[in-house]
Write an enzyme that holds these catalytic residues in place. Structure first.
Site, PDB file in Angstrom:
ATOM      1  N   TRP A  20      11.260 -19.328  -7.436  1.00 55.76           N
ATOM      2  CA  TRP A  20      10.544 -20.538  -7.079  1.00 55.76           C
ATOM      3  C   TRP A  20       9.235 -20.705  -7.841  1.00 55.76           C
ATOM      4  CZ3 TRP A  20       5.952 -18.583  -5.806  1.00 55.76           C
ATOM      5  CH2 TRP A  20       5.917 -17.263  -5.337  1.00 55.76           C
ATOM      6  N   ASN A  21       8.700 -19.646  -8.476  1.00 59.66           N
ATOM      7  CA  ASN A  21       7.304 -19.704  -8.923  1.00 59.66           C
ATOM      8  C   ASN A  21       7.092 -20.543 -10.185  1.00 59.66           C
ATOM      9  OD1 ASN A  21       8.721 -17.572 -10.222  1.00 59.66           O
ATOM     10  ND2 ASN A  21       6.810 -16.609 -10.813  1.00 59.66           N
ATOM     11  N   SER A  25      12.549 -10.558  -8.010  1.00 65.80           N
ATOM     12  CA  SER A  25      11.977  -9.270  -7.636  1.00 65.80           C
ATOM     13  C   SER A  25      12.813  -8.118  -8.180  1.00 65.80           C
ATOM     14  CB  SER A  25      11.881  -9.164  -6.118  1.00 65.80           C
ATOM     15  OG  SER A  25      13.171  -9.011  -5.545  1.00 65.80           O
ATOM     16  N   GLU A  42      14.740 -10.409 -15.660  1.00 62.54           N
ATOM     17  CA  GLU A  42      13.287 -10.463 -15.822  1.00 62.54           C
ATOM     18  C   GLU A  42      12.705 -10.320 -14.434  1.00 62.54           C
ATOM     19  OE1 GLU A  42      10.432 -11.990 -15.080  1.00 62.54           O
ATOM     20  OE2 GLU A  42       9.342 -12.538 -16.884  1.00 62.54           O
ATOM     21  N   CYS A  73       4.576 -12.995 -12.783  1.00 58.51           N
ATOM     22  CA  CYS A  73       4.983 -11.627 -13.094  1.00 58.51           C
ATOM     23  C   CYS A  73       4.117 -11.024 -14.197  1.00 58.51           C
ATOM     24  CB  CYS A  73       6.445 -11.595 -13.523  1.00 58.51           C
ATOM     25  SG  CYS A  73       7.604 -12.072 -12.233  1.00 58.51           S
TER      26      CYS A  73
END
Length: 453
Positions: A129-130, A206, A227, A261
Protein backbone atom coordinates in the site's frame (compact mmCIF):
# COMPACT_ATOMS: atom_id res chain seq x y z
CA UNK A 1 -15.56 -7.36 0.36
CA UNK A 2 -12.55 -5.05 0.40
CA UNK A 3 -12.88 -2.57 3.27
CA UNK A 4 -10.35 0.26 3.40
CA UNK A 5 -10.01 2.77 6.23
CA UNK A 6 -9.18 6.45 5.95
CA UNK A 7 -6.05 6.68 8.14
CA UNK A 8 -6.48 10.42 8.59
CA UNK A 9 -9.83 10.02 10.38
CA UNK A 10 -10.02 6.32 11.22
CA UNK A 11 -13.35 6.14 9.38
CA UNK A 12 -14.29 3.25 7.12
CA UNK A 13 -14.39 4.01 3.41
CA UNK A 14 -16.89 2.64 0.92
CA UNK A 15 -16.64 -1.11 0.52
CA UNK A 16 -15.60 -2.61 -2.81
CA UNK A 17 -16.60 -5.99 -4.15
CA UNK A 18 -13.86 -8.60 -4.06
CA UNK A 19 -13.56 -11.56 -6.37
CA UNK A 20 -14.11 -15.11 -5.24
CA UNK A 21 -11.42 -17.70 -5.91
CA UNK A 22 -13.29 -18.97 -8.97
CA UNK A 23 -13.71 -15.44 -10.32
CA UNK A 24 -10.03 -14.73 -9.73
CA UNK A 25 -9.15 -17.88 -11.65
CA UNK A 26 -11.24 -16.64 -14.56
CA UNK A 27 -9.36 -13.33 -14.59
CA UNK A 28 -6.02 -15.12 -14.66
CA UNK A 29 -7.23 -17.45 -17.43
CA UNK A 30 -8.33 -14.44 -19.50
CA UNK A 31 -4.95 -12.75 -19.13
CA UNK A 32 -3.10 -16.00 -19.74
CA UNK A 33 -5.08 -16.48 -22.96
CA UNK A 34 -4.02 -12.99 -23.98
CA UNK A 35 -0.37 -13.92 -23.70
CA UNK A 36 -0.44 -15.79 -27.01
CA UNK A 37 -1.18 -12.59 -28.91
CA UNK A 38 0.72 -10.15 -26.71
CA UNK A 39 3.98 -12.07 -26.90
CA UNK A 40 4.03 -11.75 -30.72
CA UNK A 41 2.99 -8.10 -30.69
CA UNK A 42 6.02 -6.18 -32.05
CA UNK A 43 8.03 -4.70 -29.23
CA UNK A 44 7.69 -1.28 -30.80
CA UNK A 45 3.90 -1.56 -30.46
CA UNK A 46 4.27 -2.55 -26.82
CA UNK A 47 6.37 0.55 -26.36
CA UNK A 48 3.70 2.74 -27.94
CA UNK A 49 1.22 1.41 -25.39
CA UNK A 50 3.56 2.31 -22.52
CA UNK A 51 3.97 5.83 -23.90
CA UNK A 52 0.18 6.11 -23.94
CA UNK A 53 0.02 4.79 -20.37
CA UNK A 54 2.48 7.47 -19.28
CA UNK A 55 0.30 10.13 -20.87
CA UNK A 56 -2.83 8.79 -19.22
CA UNK A 57 -1.12 8.64 -15.81
CA UNK A 58 -0.31 12.32 -16.13
CA UNK A 59 -3.90 13.06 -17.17
CA UNK A 60 -5.13 11.31 -14.01
CA UNK A 61 -2.34 12.51 -11.73
CA UNK A 62 -4.50 14.61 -9.43
CA UNK A 63 -7.17 11.93 -9.04
CA UNK A 64 -4.60 9.23 -8.29
CA UNK A 65 -2.84 11.43 -5.73
CA UNK A 66 -6.15 12.21 -4.02
CA UNK A 67 -7.01 8.51 -3.93
CA UNK A 68 -3.68 7.68 -2.27
CA UNK A 69 -4.18 10.46 0.27
CA UNK A 70 -7.62 9.10 1.13
CA UNK A 71 -6.75 5.40 1.32
CA UNK A 72 -3.22 5.37 2.78
CA UNK A 73 -2.47 8.92 3.90
CA UNK A 74 0.20 10.01 1.43
CA UNK A 75 0.52 13.81 1.26
CA UNK A 76 -0.89 15.13 -2.02
CA UNK A 77 2.41 16.64 -3.13
CA UNK A 78 4.16 13.30 -2.63
CA UNK A 79 1.37 11.50 -4.48
CA UNK A 80 1.69 13.82 -7.47
CA UNK A 81 5.44 13.17 -7.56
CA UNK A 82 4.83 9.42 -7.33
CA UNK A 83 2.54 9.41 -10.35
CA UNK A 84 4.99 11.51 -12.34
CA UNK A 85 7.82 9.10 -11.50
CA UNK A 86 5.60 6.19 -12.54
CA UNK A 87 4.95 7.80 -15.92
CA UNK A 88 8.70 8.22 -16.34
CA UNK A 89 9.15 4.49 -15.64
CA UNK A 90 6.69 3.60 -18.40
CA UNK A 91 8.48 5.92 -20.84
CA UNK A 92 11.90 4.59 -19.84
CA UNK A 93 11.06 1.00 -20.73
CA UNK A 94 9.20 2.08 -23.84
CA UNK A 95 12.39 3.77 -25.00
CA UNK A 96 15.00 1.24 -23.86
CA UNK A 97 13.21 -2.11 -23.61
CA UNK A 98 14.06 -3.27 -27.11
CA UNK A 99 17.75 -2.51 -26.52
CA UNK A 100 17.78 -4.39 -23.21
CA UNK A 101 16.18 -7.47 -24.79
CA UNK A 102 18.21 -7.52 -27.99
CA UNK A 103 19.70 -10.97 -28.81
CA UNK A 104 23.37 -11.37 -27.89
CA UNK A 105 25.76 -13.34 -30.08
CA UNK A 106 28.06 -15.72 -28.21
CA UNK A 107 30.86 -17.50 -30.08
CA UNK A 108 30.84 -21.30 -30.02
CA UNK A 109 31.33 -24.24 -32.37
CA UNK A 110 28.10 -23.25 -34.14
CA UNK A 111 27.94 -21.19 -37.28
CA UNK A 112 25.78 -18.84 -35.24
CA UNK A 113 24.97 -19.08 -31.53
CA UNK A 114 23.17 -16.48 -29.51
CA UNK A 115 20.95 -15.82 -26.51
CA UNK A 116 17.48 -14.36 -26.83
CA UNK A 117 14.99 -13.25 -24.19
CA UNK A 118 11.41 -14.38 -24.87
CA UNK A 119 8.77 -13.72 -22.17
CA UNK A 120 7.67 -16.30 -19.64
CA UNK A 121 3.89 -15.84 -19.70
CA UNK A 122 1.54 -14.37 -17.11
CA UNK A 123 3.17 -12.70 -14.09
CA UNK A 124 1.34 -12.14 -10.81
CA UNK A 125 2.33 -8.96 -8.98
CA UNK A 126 1.45 -8.83 -5.26
CA UNK A 127 2.03 -5.27 -4.11
CA UNK A 128 1.82 -3.18 -0.93
CA UNK A 129 0.00 0.00 0.00
CA UNK A 130 2.87 2.43 0.65
CA UNK A 131 3.53 3.43 -2.99
CA UNK A 132 0.63 1.83 -4.86
CA UNK A 133 1.23 3.52 -8.21
CA UNK A 134 5.03 3.53 -8.35
CA UNK A 135 5.49 -0.03 -7.12
CA UNK A 136 2.92 -1.22 -9.64
CA UNK A 137 4.64 0.53 -12.56
CA UNK A 138 8.07 -0.77 -11.74
CA UNK A 139 6.55 -4.26 -11.98
CA UNK A 140 4.19 -3.66 -14.90
CA UNK A 141 6.30 -1.58 -17.26
CA UNK A 142 9.26 -3.97 -17.74
CA UNK A 143 7.13 -7.12 -17.59
CA UNK A 144 4.70 -5.88 -20.24
CA UNK A 145 7.46 -4.49 -22.43
CA UNK A 146 9.13 -7.91 -22.38
CA UNK A 147 5.93 -9.49 -23.71
CA UNK A 148 4.47 -10.93 -20.53
CA UNK A 149 0.88 -10.36 -19.50
CA UNK A 150 0.28 -9.14 -15.96
CA UNK A 151 -2.19 -9.55 -13.11
CA UNK A 152 -1.96 -6.93 -10.38
CA UNK A 153 -3.02 -7.81 -6.84
CA UNK A 154 -2.89 -4.65 -4.72
CA UNK A 155 -3.02 -4.39 -0.96
CA UNK A 156 -6.56 -4.30 0.53
CA UNK A 157 -5.75 -0.84 1.93
CA UNK A 158 -5.81 0.72 -1.55
CA UNK A 159 -8.55 -0.92 -3.66
CA UNK A 160 -9.77 2.27 -5.34
CA UNK A 161 -6.26 3.39 -6.21
CA UNK A 162 -5.50 0.00 -7.77
CA UNK A 163 -8.67 0.05 -9.84
CA UNK A 164 -8.02 3.61 -11.02
CA UNK A 165 -4.47 2.69 -11.98
CA UNK A 166 -5.46 -0.30 -14.12
CA UNK A 167 -8.24 1.81 -15.66
CA UNK A 168 -5.47 4.16 -16.84
CA UNK A 169 -3.99 1.23 -18.76
CA UNK A 170 -7.36 0.47 -20.34
CA UNK A 171 -7.93 4.14 -21.20
CA UNK A 172 -4.51 4.13 -22.83
CA UNK A 173 -5.54 1.21 -25.06
CA UNK A 174 -4.30 -1.85 -23.16
CA UNK A 175 -6.53 -4.89 -23.78
CA UNK A 176 -8.17 -6.44 -20.73
CA UNK A 177 -6.50 -9.68 -21.81
CA UNK A 178 -3.05 -8.13 -21.23
CA UNK A 179 -3.32 -6.51 -17.81
CA UNK A 180 -5.91 -6.93 -15.06
CA UNK A 181 -6.63 -5.84 -11.51
CA UNK A 182 -7.18 -8.80 -9.19
CA UNK A 183 -9.45 -7.37 -6.49
CA UNK A 184 -9.18 -10.16 -3.93
CA UNK A 185 -8.51 -10.59 -0.23
CA UNK A 186 -5.09 -11.89 0.78
CA UNK A 187 -6.22 -15.47 1.35
CA UNK A 188 -7.48 -15.72 -2.22
CA UNK A 189 -4.28 -14.14 -3.55
CA UNK A 190 -2.22 -16.89 -1.94
CA UNK A 191 -4.25 -19.46 -3.88
CA UNK A 192 -3.53 -17.63 -7.13
CA UNK A 193 0.21 -18.18 -6.76
CA UNK A 194 -0.50 -21.85 -7.42
CA UNK A 195 -2.59 -21.19 -10.53
CA UNK A 196 -0.94 -23.32 -13.24
CA UNK A 197 -0.98 -20.45 -15.74
CA UNK A 198 0.82 -18.02 -13.43
CA UNK A 199 4.43 -18.42 -14.53
CA UNK A 200 6.21 -16.01 -12.14
CA UNK A 201 5.58 -13.83 -9.10
CA UNK A 202 6.68 -10.33 -8.17
CA UNK A 203 6.21 -9.38 -4.52
CA UNK A 204 6.91 -6.21 -2.57
CA UNK A 205 6.15 -6.25 1.14
CA UNK A 206 7.31 -7.45 4.52
CA UNK A 207 10.08 -9.98 5.00
CA UNK A 208 7.72 -12.31 6.85
CA UNK A 209 5.19 -12.38 4.01
CA UNK A 210 8.02 -12.61 1.48
CA UNK A 211 9.30 -15.82 3.02
CA UNK A 212 5.87 -17.41 2.71
CA UNK A 213 5.39 -16.30 -0.88
CA UNK A 214 8.92 -17.33 -1.85
CA UNK A 215 8.37 -20.83 -0.46
CA UNK A 216 5.03 -21.15 -2.22
CA UNK A 217 6.41 -19.98 -5.57
CA UNK A 218 9.42 -22.25 -5.22
CA UNK A 219 7.19 -25.24 -4.55
CA UNK A 220 5.73 -24.67 -8.02
CA UNK A 221 9.19 -24.00 -9.51
CA UNK A 222 8.13 -20.46 -10.36
CA UNK A 223 10.68 -17.63 -10.40
CA UNK A 224 10.03 -14.76 -8.04
CA UNK A 225 11.37 -11.29 -7.41
CA UNK A 226 11.10 -10.17 -3.79
CA UNK A 227 11.63 -6.59 -2.60
CA UNK A 228 11.20 -6.78 1.15
CA UNK A 229 11.94 -4.79 4.29
CA UNK A 230 15.03 -2.84 5.21
CA UNK A 231 16.90 -1.34 8.14
CA UNK A 232 19.09 0.94 6.09
CA UNK A 233 22.26 2.30 7.70
CA UNK A 234 23.76 5.71 7.01
CA UNK A 235 27.30 6.65 8.05
CA UNK A 236 28.01 10.32 8.71
CA UNK A 237 31.68 11.24 9.00
CA UNK A 238 33.03 14.49 10.44
CA UNK A 239 34.35 15.72 7.09
CA UNK A 240 30.93 15.56 5.39
CA UNK A 241 28.91 18.54 4.21
CA UNK A 242 26.75 18.42 7.34
CA UNK A 243 23.97 20.79 6.36
CA UNK A 244 23.36 18.99 3.08
CA UNK A 245 23.70 15.58 4.69
CA UNK A 246 21.24 16.32 7.51
CA UNK A 247 18.70 17.81 5.11
CA UNK A 248 18.83 14.67 2.96
CA UNK A 249 18.80 12.30 5.94
CA UNK A 250 15.71 14.06 7.34
CA UNK A 251 14.02 13.91 3.94
CA UNK A 252 14.85 10.22 3.52
CA UNK A 253 13.50 9.29 6.95
CA UNK A 254 10.28 11.33 6.61
CA UNK A 255 9.16 10.53 3.04
CA UNK A 256 5.72 8.91 3.14
CA UNK A 257 5.62 9.39 6.94
CA UNK A 258 8.64 7.11 7.18
CA UNK A 259 6.84 4.23 5.48
CA UNK A 260 9.63 3.50 3.01
CA UNK A 261 11.77 0.38 2.79
CA UNK A 262 14.82 2.32 1.59
CA UNK A 263 14.67 5.19 4.09
CA UNK A 264 17.60 5.91 6.42
CA UNK A 265 16.73 4.14 9.66
CA UNK A 266 20.01 3.77 11.54
CA UNK A 267 22.39 6.76 11.54
CA UNK A 268 26.00 6.26 12.68
CA UNK A 269 27.71 9.56 13.47
CA UNK A 270 31.41 10.17 14.09
CA UNK A 271 31.75 11.02 17.78
CA UNK A 272 33.45 14.40 17.29
CA UNK A 273 30.29 15.79 15.66
CA UNK A 274 27.72 13.66 17.50
CA UNK A 275 26.25 16.35 19.78
CA UNK A 276 26.25 18.89 16.95
CA UNK A 277 24.35 16.46 14.72
CA UNK A 278 21.84 15.57 17.43
CA UNK A 279 21.13 19.28 18.01
CA UNK A 280 20.77 19.98 14.28
CA UNK A 281 18.45 17.00 13.75
CA UNK A 282 16.37 18.09 16.73
CA UNK A 283 15.78 21.46 15.06
CA UNK A 284 14.87 19.83 11.77
CA UNK A 285 12.49 17.31 13.33
CA UNK A 286 10.78 19.97 15.45
CA UNK A 287 10.11 22.04 12.32
CA UNK A 288 8.19 19.21 10.63
CA UNK A 289 4.40 19.30 10.67
CA UNK A 290 2.15 16.27 10.54
CA UNK A 291 -1.56 16.30 9.79
CA UNK A 292 -4.14 15.97 7.04
CA UNK A 293 -2.31 14.85 3.87
CA UNK A 294 -4.61 17.03 1.76
CA UNK A 295 -3.08 20.12 3.41
CA UNK A 296 0.10 20.94 1.48
CA UNK A 297 1.56 22.73 4.52
CA UNK A 298 1.93 19.37 6.29
CA UNK A 299 5.13 17.39 5.78
CA UNK A 300 3.75 14.07 7.01
CA UNK A 301 0.44 12.29 6.81
CA UNK A 302 -0.72 9.44 9.04
CA UNK A 303 0.55 5.90 9.11
CA UNK A 304 -1.59 3.62 6.99
CA UNK A 305 -3.11 1.50 9.77
CA UNK A 306 -3.59 1.51 13.53
CA UNK A 307 -1.62 -1.71 14.00
CA UNK A 308 1.36 -0.20 12.19
CA UNK A 309 1.34 2.75 14.57
CA UNK A 310 1.06 0.45 17.57
CA UNK A 311 4.00 -1.61 16.34
CA UNK A 312 6.14 1.49 15.82
CA UNK A 313 5.31 2.87 19.25
CA UNK A 314 6.23 -0.46 20.84
CA UNK A 315 9.65 -0.28 19.19
CA UNK A 316 10.16 3.27 20.48
CA UNK A 317 9.06 2.55 24.05
CA UNK A 318 11.12 -0.63 24.27
CA UNK A 319 14.20 1.23 23.00
CA UNK A 320 13.69 3.95 25.61
CA UNK A 321 13.34 1.33 28.31
CA UNK A 322 16.66 -0.12 27.14
CA UNK A 323 18.48 3.19 27.60
CA UNK A 324 17.93 5.22 24.44
CA UNK A 325 16.99 8.90 24.74
CA UNK A 326 14.17 10.58 22.80
CA UNK A 327 14.90 14.17 21.76
CA UNK A 328 11.77 14.74 19.66
CA UNK A 329 8.42 12.94 19.46
CA UNK A 330 7.95 9.47 20.85
CA UNK A 331 4.43 10.00 22.19
CA UNK A 332 1.10 9.01 20.67
CA UNK A 333 -0.80 12.15 19.65
CA UNK A 334 -4.37 12.71 20.74
CA UNK A 335 -7.23 12.85 18.27
CA UNK A 336 -8.47 10.73 15.40
CA UNK A 337 -6.39 9.06 12.74
CA UNK A 338 -3.19 7.02 12.86
CA UNK A 339 -0.63 9.81 13.18
CA UNK A 340 2.83 9.42 14.70
CA UNK A 341 5.16 12.39 15.28
CA UNK A 342 8.67 12.73 13.85
CA UNK A 343 10.75 10.94 16.47
CA UNK A 344 14.48 11.20 17.11
CA UNK A 345 16.07 8.44 19.21
CA UNK A 346 19.71 8.91 20.21
CA UNK A 347 22.32 6.92 22.13
CA UNK A 348 21.08 3.80 20.38
CA UNK A 349 22.88 0.49 20.84
CA UNK A 350 22.72 -2.98 19.28
CA UNK A 351 20.03 -5.07 20.90
CA UNK A 352 17.52 -2.23 21.15
CA UNK A 353 14.25 -2.79 19.31
CA UNK A 354 14.66 0.17 16.95
CA UNK A 355 18.16 -1.02 16.07
CA UNK A 356 17.38 -4.68 15.47
CA UNK A 357 13.95 -4.39 13.81
CA UNK A 358 12.72 -2.50 10.80
CA UNK A 359 11.00 0.72 11.92
CA UNK A 360 8.30 1.57 9.40
CA UNK A 361 7.45 5.12 10.37
CA UNK A 362 9.02 8.54 11.09
CA UNK A 363 11.59 7.32 13.64
CA UNK A 364 15.34 7.82 13.24
CA UNK A 365 17.84 5.96 15.44
CA UNK A 366 21.21 7.69 16.02
CA UNK A 367 24.41 6.22 17.44
CA UNK A 368 27.93 7.57 17.95
CA UNK A 369 30.89 5.75 16.40
CA UNK A 370 34.63 6.17 16.89
CA UNK A 371 35.85 5.00 13.47
CA UNK A 372 34.73 4.07 10.00
CA UNK A 373 35.58 0.43 10.71
CA UNK A 374 33.20 0.45 13.69
CA UNK A 375 30.50 2.10 11.59
CA UNK A 376 30.83 -0.47 8.82
CA UNK A 377 30.65 -3.34 11.30
CA UNK A 378 27.49 -1.90 12.88
CA UNK A 379 25.95 -1.06 9.50
CA UNK A 380 26.30 -4.69 8.44
CA UNK A 381 25.04 -6.01 11.79
CA UNK A 382 21.55 -6.64 10.46
CA UNK A 383 19.61 -9.39 8.74
CA UNK A 384 18.46 -6.85 6.15
CA UNK A 385 20.40 -5.61 3.16
CA UNK A 386 18.38 -3.21 1.04
CA UNK A 387 20.16 0.15 0.94
CA UNK A 388 23.07 1.90 2.67
CA UNK A 389 24.72 5.30 2.45
CA UNK A 390 27.78 7.23 3.57
CA UNK A 391 28.55 10.95 3.80
CA UNK A 392 32.25 11.87 3.63
CA UNK A 393 34.74 13.80 1.52
CA UNK A 394 37.42 11.13 1.93
CA UNK A 395 37.96 8.96 -1.12
CA UNK A 396 39.65 6.36 1.09
CA UNK A 397 36.51 6.17 3.25
CA UNK A 398 34.28 6.03 0.20
CA UNK A 399 36.29 3.19 -1.30
CA UNK A 400 36.19 1.25 1.97
CA UNK A 401 32.42 1.70 2.31
CA UNK A 402 31.72 0.66 -1.27
CA UNK A 403 33.84 -2.46 -0.78
CA UNK A 404 32.36 -3.48 2.56
CA UNK A 405 28.72 -2.36 2.85
CA UNK A 406 26.42 -5.37 2.44
CA UNK A 407 23.32 -4.15 0.61
CA UNK A 408 21.64 -4.03 -2.76
CA UNK A 409 22.21 -0.29 -3.15
CA UNK A 410 24.86 2.12 -1.88
CA UNK A 411 24.56 5.90 -2.06
CA UNK A 412 27.59 8.14 -1.54
CA UNK A 413 26.83 11.71 -0.42
CA UNK A 414 23.23 11.33 -1.51
CA UNK A 415 19.91 9.63 -0.88
CA UNK A 416 19.15 5.95 -1.46
CA UNK A 417 16.33 5.99 -4.00
CA UNK A 418 14.75 3.93 -6.74
CA UNK A 419 15.37 5.08 -10.29
CA UNK A 420 14.05 3.44 -13.50
CA UNK A 421 17.57 3.52 -14.92
CA UNK A 422 19.21 1.57 -12.09
CA UNK A 423 18.54 -1.89 -10.61
CA UNK A 424 16.83 -1.98 -7.23
CA UNK A 425 16.65 -4.84 -4.74
CA UNK A 426 18.23 -6.37 -1.68
CA UNK A 427 19.97 -9.30 -0.06
CA UNK A 428 19.24 -11.31 3.06
CA UNK A 429 15.83 -10.56 4.59
CA UNK A 430 15.47 -7.73 2.10
CA UNK A 431 14.78 -10.20 -0.69
CA UNK A 432 16.30 -11.24 -3.99
CA UNK A 433 16.01 -10.46 -7.66
CA UNK A 434 16.10 -6.98 -9.13
CA UNK A 435 13.59 -4.48 -10.41
CA UNK A 436 14.28 -1.57 -12.76
CA UNK A 437 17.26 -0.90 -14.99
CA UNK A 438 18.35 -3.38 -17.68
CA UNK A 439 18.54 -6.10 -15.02
CA UNK A 440 14.88 -5.67 -14.03
CA UNK A 441 13.42 -6.35 -17.46
CA UNK A 442 15.37 -9.62 -17.68
CA UNK A 443 13.91 -11.10 -14.48
CA UNK A 444 10.76 -12.44 -16.18
CA UNK A 445 12.18 -13.74 -19.45
CA UNK A 446 13.57 -17.04 -20.65
CA UNK A 447 17.33 -16.69 -21.16
CA UNK A 448 17.20 -18.94 -24.19
CA UNK A 449 20.25 -20.30 -25.97
CA UNK A 450 20.00 -20.78 -29.74
CA UNK A 451 22.65 -22.92 -31.51
CA UNK A 452 22.70 -23.14 -35.30
CA UNK A 453 24.96 -25.67 -37.05
Amino acid sequence: MLQATNPTTGELLEQMDSLSASQANEVIDRVADGFREWRVTPIGERGKLLYSVASELRNQKQALAESMALEMGKPIKEGLAEVEKSAWCAEYYAEHGEQFLAPETLESDASHSYVQYPPLGTVLGILPWNAPVWLALRFLAPALMAGNTCVLKADPNVPSTAKALVDCFYDAGAPQSVVANLAVVNDVAKQMIDHPRVKAVSFTGSSQAGQIIAAQAASGLKPAVLELGGSDPCILMADADLDKALDIITLSRMINAGQSCIAVKRLFVERSIYEQVCDALTQRFQALRFGNPANEENNLGPLARADLRDQLHRQVTQSLASGARCLVGGELPEGSGFFYPPTLLVDMKPGMAAFEEETFGPVLSVMAIDSLDEALELANATEYGLGASIWTQSQVSIDAAVRQLESGQIAVNGIVKSDPRLPSGGIGRSGYGRELGPQGIREFVNVQQVWIA
